[in-house]
Design an enzyme around this catalytic site. Structure first.
Site, PDB file in Angstrom:
ATOM      1  N   ARG A 125     -10.556 -11.031   1.871  1.00 54.62           N
ATOM      2  CA  ARG A 125     -11.370 -12.641   1.184  1.00 54.62           C
ATOM      3  C   ARG A 125     -10.624 -13.901   1.131  1.00 54.62           C
ATOM      4  O   ARG A 125     -11.076 -14.877   1.140  1.00 54.62           O
ATOM      5  CB  ARG A 125     -11.741 -11.936   0.035  1.00 54.62           C
ATOM      6  N   LYS A 167       0.739  -0.798   0.095  1.00 52.04           N
ATOM      7  CA  LYS A 167      -0.109  -0.035  -0.014  1.00 52.04           C
ATOM      8  C   LYS A 167       0.863   1.795   0.223  1.00 52.04           C
ATOM      9  O   LYS A 167       1.934   1.067   0.360  1.00 52.04           O
ATOM     10  CB  LYS A 167      -0.929  -0.340   0.918  1.00 52.04           C
TER      11      LYS A 167
HETATM   12  N1  BES Z   1      -8.313  -3.457   4.494  1.00 49.55           N
HETATM   13  C1  BES Z   1      -8.483  -3.378   2.660  1.00 49.55           C
HETATM   14  C2  BES Z   1     -10.009  -2.397   2.698  1.00 49.55           C
HETATM   15  C3  BES Z   1      -9.415  -1.076   3.229  1.00 49.55           C
HETATM   16  C4  BES Z   1      -9.218  -0.106   2.546  1.00 49.55           C
HETATM   17  C5  BES Z   1     -10.065  -0.361   4.289  1.00 49.55           C
HETATM   18  C6  BES Z   1      -9.244   1.404   2.777  1.00 49.55           C
HETATM   19  C7  BES Z   1     -10.277   0.551   4.883  1.00 49.55           C
HETATM   20  C8  BES Z   1      -9.668   1.153   4.499  1.00 49.55           C
HETATM   21  C9  BES Z   1      -8.464  -4.400   2.325  1.00 49.55           C
HETATM   22  O1  BES Z   1      -7.932  -5.763   2.178  1.00 49.55           O
HETATM   23  C10 BES Z   1      -7.970  -4.353   1.437  1.00 49.55           C
HETATM   24  O2  BES Z   1      -7.011  -3.596   0.675  1.00 49.55           O
HETATM   25  N2  BES Z   1      -8.394  -4.467  -0.244  1.00 49.55           N
HETATM   26  C11 BES Z   1      -8.792  -3.130  -1.638  1.00 49.55           C
HETATM   27  C12 BES Z   1      -9.262  -4.246  -2.462  1.00 49.55           C
HETATM   28  C13 BES Z   1      -8.679  -4.457  -4.077  1.00 49.55           C
HETATM   29  C14 BES Z   1      -7.100  -4.807  -3.876  1.00 49.55           C
HETATM   30  C15 BES Z   1      -9.483  -5.471  -5.287  1.00 49.55           C
HETATM   31  C16 BES Z   1      -8.554  -2.132  -1.490  1.00 49.55           C
HETATM   32  O3  BES Z   1     -10.057  -2.139  -1.431  1.00 49.55           O
HETATM   33  O4  BES Z   1      -7.981  -1.478  -2.112  1.00 49.55           O
HETATM   34 MN    MN Z   2      -5.539  -5.528   2.013  1.00 45.53          MN
END
Ligand code: BES
Ligand code: MN
Ligand code: ZN
Length: 499
Positions: A354, A280
């Site tokens: 997931r 990230k």
């Molecule tokens: N934990 C995150 C989701 C999230 C992101 C919650 C920002 C709160 C704030 C999750 O594991 C994630 O990173 N999801 C990705 C999915 C994508 C790679 C398809 C996302 O939402 O960017």
């Molecule tokens: Mn994630």
């Protein structure tokens, strides 16, 4: 904090402070009128002089009001009498607590339960007064050296009910308000702890600790080697990138009939989500310590139900891991085999929630559940779609979705349904495995739920995406304890419907 209910007129309360509502414009509530009458028109005089309008947020603290037995009377402005909804009621209680905290009073008699709240009864008002008070007083300073101490902290709230006949049910509302508040506080504390303290191992310890507090609650923990035997290749593909071993925690609350199928709650417990190799961006990455708030809400809801000794069976399943980049972390393109036997191509290691949930959802089958609800901070897309007000709800069974929607309405901890149509499934196509772990552009919350739906075919299931509601960003950054209120309300409603 001690809470109780009582019926009686305000001028007769021998207590630190009596809190009474006043409405816009300059209208006295029945309890304010009582005090006004006893004191020979003192309050109406003040109002005539313009000391308080009764607008929302107004306060006026009075001392030694004539012919009353209390040390103080606090007038709280509630705005227009006929337009008070659940949110306004929260604000009124919040203002009350903030004013009382610096008043010196420690024992309070609140007549705010007199306020008419749209579509809510006296019992709701008692329960939600307690939740509002607990919310306002919440402080997370266990990791600060300088702890705030109040010289004369608030100790007790007595809520007024209009008739003696309401006392028994009123006490029940007190118990419910306290149990839900304790659950919410637990969820907030776990959420606010940083990733170096709140590890998968820490969560397992907390689950054991919770079980020691309730006789009907048992905790067991699967280690990585146990999960290997079960074939949880998807969950393990996430945990292997971290030095912190992953765990699968099961909390079993058994207070119902042995033959009664359990409600299963599955909570995403990623104690820190760096994104893994699909790292990230740095800005705001600290907030990914909240990626275990789904798990925290399962702790909170089970704690509330156990506290209330509800005669039902509930099982909490918490897959918990840390998502880190490492020399042996999963790479984009890796293919893993889930416990269900289905293969998954990991196109983005940041879609890890997931990957751990799917194995936990397959594991849930063994409990022959009545329903399964998973709770997860799963997608940033959910924040884009719904913001911070409702959680996203997706389900393979409409009656279950409707029950959750209505529990959301009555608890104030709302959710909003998104479509789980088959049309979206094709976005998960993989050239090399049974499915990909991401669905490409568009409908990120729905494709994440579509992914999970492939592992929940054997039971009634709902998914709550709480990415937008489980914590607040910005200056007042912190965990909210949601959706403990929603889950507990759903469980109580379901129990009542079944009996
Ligand atoms: N934990 C995150 C989701 C999230 C992101 C919650 C920002 C709160 C704030 C999750 O594991 C994630 O990173 N999801 C990705 C999915 C994508 C790679 C398809 C996302 O939402 O960017
Ligand atoms: Mn994630
Ligand atoms: Zn995540």
């Amino acid at each position: 904090m001690e809470y109780t209910v009582k019926s009686g007129t305000p001028e007769k309360q021998r207590i630190g402070c009596v809190v009474v509502p006043v409405y816009a414009s300059r209208k006295l509530s029945p309890s304010a009128k009582n005090i006004d009458k006893a004191s020979g028109g003192y309050i109406s005089n003040l109002i005539r002089r313009g000391e308080i309008e009764g607008d929302l947020g107004n306060t006026l603290l009075l001392h030694n009001v004539k012919n009353t037995l209390c040390d103080r009377v606090l007038l709280i402005g509630c705005g227009k009498e006929k337009s008070i909804d659940a949110n306004t009621f929260y604000k009124i209680n919040n203002t009350m607590v903030k004013t009382l905290q610096t008043s010196g009073a420690t024992e309070i008699a609140s007549y705010l339960t007199e306020v008419a709240v749209k579509q809510k009864d006296a019992y709701w008002k008692i329960q939600h007064s307690i939740q509002a008070i607990s919310e306002t007083l919440y402080l997370f300073d266990s990791l600060k050296s300088d702890k705030k101490t109040t010289r004369r902290p608030l100790r007790k709230f007595i809520f007024s009910v209009s008739r003696r006949g309401q006392l028994m049910k009123g006490e029940q509302s007190v118990r419910q308000g306290m149990a839900v508040s304790t659950g919410i506080t637990l969820a907030k504390d776990l959420g606010n702890l940083p990733g170096n303290i709140c590890t998968p191992n820490y969560l397992a310890k907390q689950a054991r600790k919770l079980a020691r507090q309730h006789v009907k609650l048992k905790t067991s923990v699967l280690e990585e080697k146990d999960m290997e035997k079960l074939g949880m290749g998807s969950l393990l593909s996430v945990s292997k990138g971290s030095r912190e071993p992953g765990k699968l925690i099961t909390m079993k609350y058994s207070a119902g009939d042995k033959k009664q199928a359990p409600i299963v709650l599955v909570g995403k417990g990623v104690t820190f989500d760096s994104g893994g190799i699909s790292l990230k961006p740095g800005a705001g990455m600290d907030e990914m310590k909240y990626d275990m708030c789904g798990a925290a809400s399962v702790f909170g809801a089970i704690s509330a139900c156990a506290e209330l000794q509800l005669p039902i069976n509930i099982i909490g399943i918490i897959p918990t891991v840390e998502n880190m980049p490492d020399g042996i972390a999963s790479r984009p393109g890796d293919i893993v085999t889930s416990m269900s036997g289905q293969t998954i191509e990991i196109l983005n290691t940041d879609a890890e929630g997931r990957l751990i949930l799917c194995d936990a959802l397959t594991y849930a089958e063994k409990f022959k559940p009545d329903v399964v609800i998973d709770i997860a901070t799963l997608t940033g897309a959910c924040i884009v779609a719904l913001g911070a007000h409702p959680a996203g709800l997706l389900s393979n069974h409409n009656p279950l979705a409707n029950d959750l929607l209505s529990a959301g309405q009555s608890s104030g901890d709302r959710c909003w349904q998104l479509p789980l149509w088959d049309d979206y499934q094709e976005q998960l196509h993989s050239n090399f495995a049974d499915m990909a772990n991401i669905g490409g552009k568009g409908a990120g919350t729905i494709t994440a739920a579509c992914f999970l739906s492939r592992f929940t075919k054997k039971y009634h299931w709902a998914h709550l995406d709480v990415a937008g509601v489980a914590w607040k960003s910005g200056a007042k950054k912190g965990a909210t304890g949601r959706p403990v209120g929603l889950l507990t309300q759903y469980i109580i409603d379901r129990m009542k419907a079944g009996s």
